[in-house]
Design a protein around this motif. Structure first.
Motif, short mmCIF file in Angstrom:
data_model
loop_
_atom_site.label_atom_id
_atom_site.label_comp_id
_atom_site.label_asym_id
_atom_site.label_seq_id
_atom_site.Cartn_x
_atom_site.Cartn_y
_atom_site.Cartn_z
N MET A 1 24.73 4.68 -8.80
CA MET A 1 24.30 4.36 -7.45
C MET A 1 22.97 5.06 -7.14
O MET A 1 22.08 4.46 -6.56
N ILE A 2 22.88 6.34 -7.51
CA ILE A 2 21.65 7.08 -7.24
C ILE A 2 20.49 6.48 -8.02
O ILE A 2 19.38 6.37 -7.51
N SER A 3 20.76 6.03 -9.25
CA SER A 3 19.69 5.44 -10.05
C SER A 3 19.19 4.14 -9.42
O SER A 3 17.99 3.85 -9.45
N SER A 4 20.08 3.36 -8.82
CA SER A 4 19.64 2.13 -8.17
C SER A 4 18.82 2.43 -6.92
O SER A 4 17.85 1.73 -6.62
N ILE A 5 19.19 3.48 -6.19
CA ILE A 5 18.42 3.88 -5.02
C ILE A 5 17.03 4.34 -5.44
O ILE A 5 16.02 3.95 -4.84
N LEU A 6 16.98 5.18 -6.47
CA LEU A 6 15.68 5.65 -6.97
C LEU A 6 14.84 4.51 -7.50
O LEU A 6 13.62 4.49 -7.33
N GLN A 7 15.48 3.55 -8.15
CA GLN A 7 14.75 2.39 -8.67
C GLN A 7 14.17 1.57 -7.51
O GLN A 7 13.02 1.12 -7.58
N ASN A 8 14.93 1.38 -6.45
CA ASN A 8 14.43 0.65 -5.28
C ASN A 8 13.27 1.38 -4.62
O ASN A 8 12.28 0.76 -4.23
N ILE A 9 13.38 2.70 -4.51
CA ILE A 9 12.28 3.49 -3.94
C ILE A 9 11.04 3.35 -4.81
O ILE A 9 9.93 3.18 -4.31
N TYR A 10 11.22 3.39 -6.12
CA TYR A 10 10.10 3.23 -7.05
C TYR A 10 9.41 1.89 -6.85
O TYR A 10 8.18 1.81 -6.78
N PHE A 11 10.18 0.82 -6.74
CA PHE A 11 9.58 -0.51 -6.56
C PHE A 11 8.86 -0.63 -5.22
O PHE A 11 7.80 -1.26 -5.13
N ILE A 12 9.41 -0.02 -4.19
CA ILE A 12 8.76 -0.06 -2.88
C ILE A 12 7.43 0.68 -2.93
O ILE A 12 6.40 0.21 -2.43
N VAL A 13 7.43 1.87 -3.53
CA VAL A 13 6.20 2.65 -3.64
C VAL A 13 5.16 1.91 -4.47
O VAL A 13 3.98 1.86 -4.11
N MET A 14 5.58 1.32 -5.57
CA MET A 14 4.63 0.58 -6.41
C MET A 14 4.06 -0.63 -5.66
O MET A 14 2.89 -0.95 -5.78
N PHE A 15 4.89 -1.29 -4.85
CA PHE A 15 4.40 -2.42 -4.06
C PHE A 15 3.35 -1.96 -3.05
O PHE A 15 2.31 -2.59 -2.89
N ILE A 16 3.63 -0.85 -2.39
CA ILE A 16 2.69 -0.34 -1.39
C ILE A 16 1.38 0.06 -2.05
O ILE A 16 0.29 -0.23 -1.55
N LEU A 17 1.46 0.74 -3.20
CA LEU A 17 0.25 1.21 -3.87
C LEU A 17 -0.58 0.08 -4.47
O LEU A 17 -1.78 0.21 -4.63
N GLN A 18 0.05 -1.03 -4.81
CA GLN A 18 -0.67 -2.14 -5.42
C GLN A 18 -1.07 -3.20 -4.41
O GLN A 18 -1.62 -4.23 -4.79
N HIS A 19 -0.82 -2.96 -3.15
CA HIS A 19 -1.16 -3.94 -2.13
C HIS A 19 -2.67 -4.12 -2.06
O HIS A 19 -3.44 -3.19 -2.28
N GLU A 20 -3.11 -5.32 -1.73
CA GLU A 20 -4.54 -5.65 -1.76
C GLU A 20 -5.36 -4.88 -0.73
O GLU A 20 -6.56 -4.70 -0.90
N THR A 21 -4.76 -4.43 0.36
CA THR A 21 -5.53 -3.75 1.39
C THR A 21 -5.79 -2.29 1.07
O THR A 21 -6.54 -1.63 1.78
N MET A 22 -5.18 -1.77 0.03
CA MET A 22 -5.40 -0.37 -0.34
C MET A 22 -6.80 -0.24 -0.93
O MET A 22 -7.15 -0.89 -1.89
N GLN A 23 -7.59 0.61 -0.33
CA GLN A 23 -8.96 0.85 -0.79
C GLN A 23 -9.02 2.20 -1.49
O GLN A 23 -8.37 3.14 -1.06
N PRO A 24 -9.81 2.30 -2.54
CA PRO A 24 -9.96 3.61 -3.18
C PRO A 24 -10.63 4.60 -2.23
O PRO A 24 -11.50 4.25 -1.45
N VAL A 25 -10.19 5.83 -2.30
CA VAL A 25 -10.70 6.87 -1.42
C VAL A 25 -11.78 7.65 -2.15
O VAL A 25 -11.63 8.00 -3.32
#
Length: 77
Positions: A1-25
């Protein structure tokens, strides 16, 4: 169960980081200054929170906690 939660968090973070509106700082002095300053503030808050949770050092006779709680010394008298 914990691994599935961590996997979901990982996918959410990766989606946010790869979103087109993210600009390099631009990582100049101010970027690192804000990063270090905010890290120091967070560490100080964590340390002080733990310190005052463990030993608050509140001994005043008219403190608000005296209305709610009795001290061990008061029970003996």
């Amino acid at each position: 169960m914990i691994s599935s939660i961590l996997q979901n968090i990982y996918f959410i973070v990766m989606f946010i980081l790869q979103h087109e509106t993210m600009q390099p700082v631009k990582k100049d002095f101010w970027f690192y200054f804000v990063y270090v300053a905010s890290t120091l503030i967070v560490l100080a808050v964590i340390i002080l929170t733990i310190k005052y949770l463990i030993n608050p050092k509140e001994e005043s006779k008219n403190h608000i906690k005296r209305i709610i709680l009795e001290d061990e010394g008061e029970k003996k008298n």
